[in-house]
Write a protein that holds these residues in place. Structure first.
Motif, PDB file in Angstrom:
ATOM      1  N   LEU A   1       0.837  -1.198   0.000  1.00 26.83           N
ATOM      2  CA  LEU A   1       0.000   0.000   0.000  1.00 26.83           C
ATOM      3  C   LEU A   1       0.871   1.247   0.000  1.00 26.83           C
ATOM      4  CD1 LEU A   1      -2.665   1.511   0.126  1.00 26.83           C
ATOM      5  CD2 LEU A   1      -2.682   1.134   2.608  1.00 26.83           C
ATOM      6  N   LYS A   2       1.935   1.230   0.794  1.00 26.96           N
ATOM      7  CA  LYS A   2       2.835   2.385   0.858  1.00 26.96           C
ATOM      8  C   LYS A   2       3.457   2.663  -0.504  1.00 26.96           C
ATOM      9  CE  LYS A   2       6.510   4.215   3.750  1.00 26.96           C
ATOM     10  NZ  LYS A   2       7.384   3.919   4.895  1.00 26.96           N
ATOM     11  N   ALA A   3       3.902   1.620  -1.199  1.00 32.35           N
ATOM     12  CA  ALA A   3       4.494   1.788  -2.532  1.00 32.35           C
ATOM     13  C   ALA A   3       3.453   2.298  -3.518  1.00 32.35           C
ATOM     14  CB  ALA A   3       5.077   0.461  -3.009  1.00 32.35           C
ATOM     15  N   SER A   4       2.246   1.749  -3.450  1.00 30.88           N
ATOM     16  CA  SER A   4       1.176   2.189  -4.331  1.00 30.88           C
ATOM     17  C   SER A   4       0.785   3.643  -4.038  1.00 30.88           C
ATOM     18  CB  SER A   4      -0.034   1.267  -4.162  1.00 30.88           C
ATOM     19  OG  SER A   4      -1.080   1.657  -5.002  1.00 30.88           O
ATOM     20  N   TRP A   5       0.768   3.992  -2.758  1.00 30.28           N
ATOM     21  CA  TRP A   5       0.442   5.360  -2.352  1.00 30.28           C
ATOM     22  C   TRP A   5       1.472   6.342  -2.912  1.00 30.28           C
ATOM     23  CZ3 TRP A   5      -3.608   7.709  -0.099  1.00 30.28           C
ATOM     24  CH2 TRP A   5      -3.425   8.978   0.432  1.00 30.28           C
ATOM     25  N   LYS A   6       2.744   5.998  -2.791  1.00 28.17           N
ATOM     26  CA  LYS A   6       3.800   6.881  -3.298  1.00 28.17           C
ATOM     27  C   LYS A   6       3.719   7.022  -4.814  1.00 28.17           C
ATOM     28  CE  LYS A   6       7.205   6.447   0.341  1.00 28.17           C
ATOM     29  NZ  LYS A   6       8.558   6.033   0.711  1.00 28.17           N
ATOM     30  N   ARG A   7       3.339   5.945  -5.492  1.00 29.69           N
ATOM     31  CA  ARG A   7       3.246   5.962  -6.952  1.00 29.69           C
ATOM     32  C   ARG A   7       2.044   6.768  -7.448  1.00 29.69           C
ATOM     33  NH1 ARG A   7       4.202   0.686  -6.932  1.00 29.69           N
ATOM     34  NH2 ARG A   7       1.993   0.182  -7.033  1.00 29.69           N
ATOM     35  N   ASN A   8       0.898   6.640  -6.785  1.00 28.70           N
ATOM     36  CA  ASN A   8      -0.346   7.180  -7.341  1.00 28.70           C
ATOM     37  C   ASN A   8      -0.921   8.416  -6.658  1.00 28.70           C
ATOM     38  OD1 ASN A   8      -0.627   5.107  -9.330  1.00 28.70           O
ATOM     39  ND2 ASN A   8      -1.226   3.718  -7.682  1.00 28.70           N
ATOM     40  N   HIS A   9      -0.577   8.655  -5.409  1.00 29.57           N
ATOM     41  CA  HIS A   9      -1.183   9.779  -4.678  1.00 29.57           C
ATOM     42  C   HIS A   9      -0.648  11.114  -5.179  1.00 29.57           C
ATOM     43  CE1 HIS A   9      -2.916  12.204  -1.558  1.00 29.57           C
ATOM     44  NE2 HIS A   9      -1.727  12.586  -1.151  1.00 29.57           N
ATOM     45  N   ARG A  10      -1.573  12.016  -5.425  1.00 32.77           N
ATOM     46  CA  ARG A  10      -1.221  13.374  -5.827  1.00 32.77           C
ATOM     47  C   ARG A  10      -1.520  14.284  -4.647  1.00 32.77           C
ATOM     48  NH1 ARG A  10       0.749  10.541  -9.059  1.00 32.77           N
ATOM     49  NH2 ARG A  10       0.060  10.177 -11.149  1.00 32.77           N
ATOM     50  N   THR A  11      -0.576  15.128  -4.301  1.00 34.47           N
ATOM     51  CA  THR A  11      -0.743  15.977  -3.125  1.00 34.47           C
ATOM     52  C   THR A  11      -1.449  17.294  -3.439  1.00 34.47           C
ATOM     53  OG1 THR A  11       1.473  16.864  -3.461  1.00 34.47           O
ATOM     54  CG2 THR A  11       1.251  15.012  -1.928  1.00 34.47           C
ATOM     55  N   ALA A  12      -2.125  17.370  -4.565  1.00 28.42           N
ATOM     56  CA  ALA A  12      -2.833  18.597  -4.929  1.00 28.42           C
ATOM     57  C   ALA A  12      -3.945  18.876  -3.914  1.00 28.42           C
ATOM     58  CB  ALA A  12      -3.425  18.466  -6.325  1.00 28.42           C
ATOM     59  N   LYS A  13      -3.942  20.073  -3.374  1.00 26.22           N
ATOM     60  CA  LYS A  13      -4.916  20.438  -2.336  1.00 26.22           C
ATOM     61  C   LYS A  13      -6.322  20.648  -2.898  1.00 26.22           C
ATOM     62  CE  LYS A  13      -1.957  20.580   1.024  1.00 26.22           C
ATOM     63  NZ  LYS A  13      -1.863  19.516   1.953  1.00 26.22           N
ATOM     64  N   GLU A  14      -6.429  20.946  -4.180  1.00 21.30           N
ATOM     65  CA  GLU A  14      -7.753  21.195  -4.759  1.00 21.30           C
ATOM     66  C   GLU A  14      -8.533  19.896  -5.014  1.00 21.30           C
ATOM     67  OE1 GLU A  14      -4.790  20.885  -8.052  1.00 21.30           O
ATOM     68  OE2 GLU A  14      -4.914  22.249  -6.346  1.00 21.30           O
TER      69      GLU A  14
END
Length: 138
Positions: A29-42
């Motif tokens: 999950l951590k690897a997938s999170w780093k790969r796919n999560h975008r930190t855009a606030k909007e």
């Protein structure tokens, strides 16, 4: 086993987790999170934990990091809701708040015993404390 489903639209990204959030699946999950999560606030980030059945300490640490990054976790099971509540209260002075609460409870109990109120306690240790308070204050 852990199943991770990820979907995104322009206004939100959604993570649906199913199974057990334990090692070695936490690493996945951590690897997938780093790969796919975008930190855009909007964009909203929703992590659906409705189908999670168990979370170990490494899973709790990862969830805490995910929440710190602004994700909104949703859960319907009481066990998972409890874990989420603990994640959001830890690190915000909760130890100080608990100690303050214990102190005030002790002060109230001492005054109650001092002024003659009968205190009902179920635990042997708590009964002993109230007995000692009554003996000392009389």
């Amino acid at each position: 086993m852990l199943k991770i489903s990820f979907s995104e639209i322009p206004t939100e990204e959604k993570w649906i987790l199913e199974g057990r959030l334990t090692e070695p699946w936490v690493r996945e999950l951590k690897a997938s999170w780093k790969r796919n999560h975008r930190t855009a606030k909007e964009r909203a980030c929703i992590v659906d934990l409705n189908e999670i059945t168990f979370v170990d300490k490494s899973g709790e640490r990862l969830l805490r990091a995910i929440v710190r990054e602004g994700a909104q976790c949703i859960a319907s099971r009481i066990y998972i809701k409890h874990i989420l509540e603990n994640l959001t209260t830890k690190g915000k002075g909760s130890v100080l708040n608990r100690l303050t609460g214990f102190f005030f409870a002790a002060v109230i109990a001492a005054f109650a015993v001092r002024f003659g109120a009968q205190c009902i306690a179920t635990g042997v240790y708590v009964k002993h404390v109230f007995e000692q308070l009554s003996l000392r204050l009389r």
